[in-house]
Design a protein around this motif. Structure first.
Motif, PDB file in Angstrom:
ATOM      1  N   ARG A  87      -3.929  -8.841   7.203  1.00 54.25           N
ATOM      2  CA  ARG A  87      -3.604  -7.466   7.598  1.00 54.25           C
ATOM      3  C   ARG A  87      -2.477  -6.900   6.745  1.00 54.25           C
ATOM      4  O   ARG A  87      -1.738  -7.634   6.094  1.00 54.25           O
ATOM      5  N   TRP A  88      -2.381  -5.578   6.787  1.00 58.20           N
ATOM      6  CA  TRP A  88      -1.250  -4.879   6.195  1.00 58.20           C
ATOM      7  C   TRP A  88      -0.124  -4.927   7.211  1.00 58.20           C
ATOM      8  O   TRP A  88      -0.292  -4.511   8.355  1.00 58.20           O
ATOM      9  N   ASN A 109       0.831  -1.203   0.000  1.00 65.11           N
ATOM     10  CA  ASN A 109       0.000   0.000   0.000  1.00 65.11           C
ATOM     11  C   ASN A 109       0.868   1.257   0.000  1.00 65.11           C
ATOM     12  O   ASN A 109       2.104   1.166   0.016  1.00 65.11           O
ATOM     13  N   SER A 133      -9.092  -0.995  -4.300  1.00 64.03           N
ATOM     14  CA  SER A 133     -10.210  -0.709  -3.403  1.00 64.03           C
ATOM     15  C   SER A 133     -10.456  -1.920  -2.510  1.00 64.03           C
ATOM     16  O   SER A 133      -9.790  -2.946  -2.649  1.00 64.03           O
ATOM     17  N   GLY A 134     -11.431  -1.767  -1.621  1.00 66.46           N
ATOM     18  CA  GLY A 134     -11.836  -2.883  -0.774  1.00 66.46           C
ATOM     19  C   GLY A 134     -11.439  -2.689   0.674  1.00 66.46           C
ATOM     20  O   GLY A 134     -10.655  -1.798   1.016  1.00 66.46           O
ATOM     21  N   GLU A 135     -12.004  -3.539   1.495  1.00 77.41           N
ATOM     22  CA  GLU A 135     -11.714  -3.556   2.922  1.00 77.41           C
ATOM     23  C   GLU A 135     -11.229  -4.952   3.285  1.00 77.41           C
ATOM     24  O   GLU A 135     -11.759  -5.951   2.795  1.00 77.41           O
ATOM     25  N   ILE A 136     -10.248  -5.032   4.152  1.00 78.17           N
ATOM     26  CA  ILE A 136      -9.706  -6.323   4.562  1.00 78.17           C
ATOM     27  C   ILE A 136     -10.792  -7.180   5.203  1.00 78.17           C
ATOM     28  O   ILE A 136     -11.570  -6.691   6.026  1.00 78.17           O
ATOM     29  N   LYS A 137     -10.821  -8.441   4.779  1.00 76.49           N
ATOM     30  CA  LYS A 137     -11.724  -9.417   5.384  1.00 76.49           C
ATOM     31  C   LYS A 137     -11.034 -10.775   5.409  1.00 76.49           C
ATOM     32  O   LYS A 137     -10.168 -11.059   4.588  1.00 76.49           O
ATOM     33  N   THR A 153      -8.655 -11.850   0.692  1.00 78.85           N
ATOM     34  CA  THR A 153      -8.380 -10.689   1.551  1.00 78.85           C
ATOM     35  C   THR A 153      -9.430  -9.581   1.501  1.00 78.85           C
ATOM     36  O   THR A 153      -9.404  -8.699   2.348  1.00 78.85           O
ATOM     37  N   GLY A 154     -10.295  -9.576   0.479  1.00 76.62           N
ATOM     38  CA  GLY A 154     -11.256  -8.489   0.322  1.00 76.62           C
ATOM     39  C   GLY A 154     -10.699  -7.277  -0.400  1.00 76.62           C
ATOM     40  O   GLY A 154     -11.397  -6.282  -0.591  1.00 76.62           O
ATOM     41  N   ILE A 155      -9.449  -7.345  -0.826  1.00 77.31           N
ATOM     42  CA  ILE A 155      -8.800  -6.214  -1.493  1.00 77.31           C
ATOM     43  C   ILE A 155      -8.768  -6.449  -3.004  1.00 77.31           C
ATOM     44  O   ILE A 155      -8.251  -7.478  -3.464  1.00 77.31           O
ATOM     45  N   PRO A 182      -3.049  -2.129  -4.552  1.00 75.34           N
ATOM     46  CA  PRO A 182      -4.438  -2.144  -4.102  1.00 75.34           C
ATOM     47  C   PRO A 182      -5.236  -1.048  -4.807  1.00 75.34           C
ATOM     48  O   PRO A 182      -4.749   0.060  -4.983  1.00 75.34           O
TER      49      PRO A 182
END
Length: 157
Positions: free
Chosen positions: A124-125, A29, A111-115, A70-72, A109
């Motif tokens: 995680r980052w 990121n 867009s998106g949110e970590i999941k 990851t959701g990203i 990356p």
């Protein structure tokens, strides 16, 4: 956990019975942190990735796997390296023993949110300074080192 065992230059490792095209994604990121997941199949930290499916191109595999795990949402921007070490074999609970064949791509990356997914225990980052504290395989460690070198294509092995 436990449905996968990695062997690294182990004379007692089972013999490989397959080679499957696989990818990993070196995603960094704007803060310089690396997207990592703690895998549900072996409990170790790694970069997101997986195997190519019929009907998709290899860049599509990267984008799909990272998003699923990851959701990203990412965009592939380069190649870190090609890793085909016959000394790294992966034994699965179903009897498959796979010789490593992995393409590591550089991605950014979008867009998106970590999941967390069924394939990960944690996502995680991770700041670069913390990477040495994580339980990662020797092959993941090598991909991270090559990714941070930043050359267009750093490794073909």
């Amino acid at each position: 956990m436990g449905n996968r065992t990695d062997y690294f230059n182990d004379p007692d490792a089972p013999k490989a019975n397959s080679i499957v095209p696989a990818v990993t994604a070196f995603v960094v990121n704007d803060a310089g942190d690396v997207l990592m997941e703690r895998r549900s199949d072996n409990g170790r930290w790694g970069m997101p990735g997986g195997v190519q499916e019929i009907g998709e191109n290899i860049a599509g595999t990267v984008v799909r796997e990272v998003l699923e795990e990851t959701g990203i949402l990412t965009e592939v921007v380069g190649l870190v390296g090609i890793f085909t070490d016959p000394g790294h074999v992966i034994a699965f609970a179903d009897g498959e023993v796979r010789q490593e064949f992995s393409l590591c791509f550089r991605a950014r990356p979008v867009s998106g949110e970590i999941k967390v997914s069924s394939e990960s225990l944690e996502v995680r980052w991770v700041p670069r300074a913390e990477l040495d504290t994580l339980d990662v395989s020797p092959t993941t460690r090598r991909r991270l080192e090559e990714g941070f070198r930043g050359s267009p294509v750093t490794t073909i092995s």
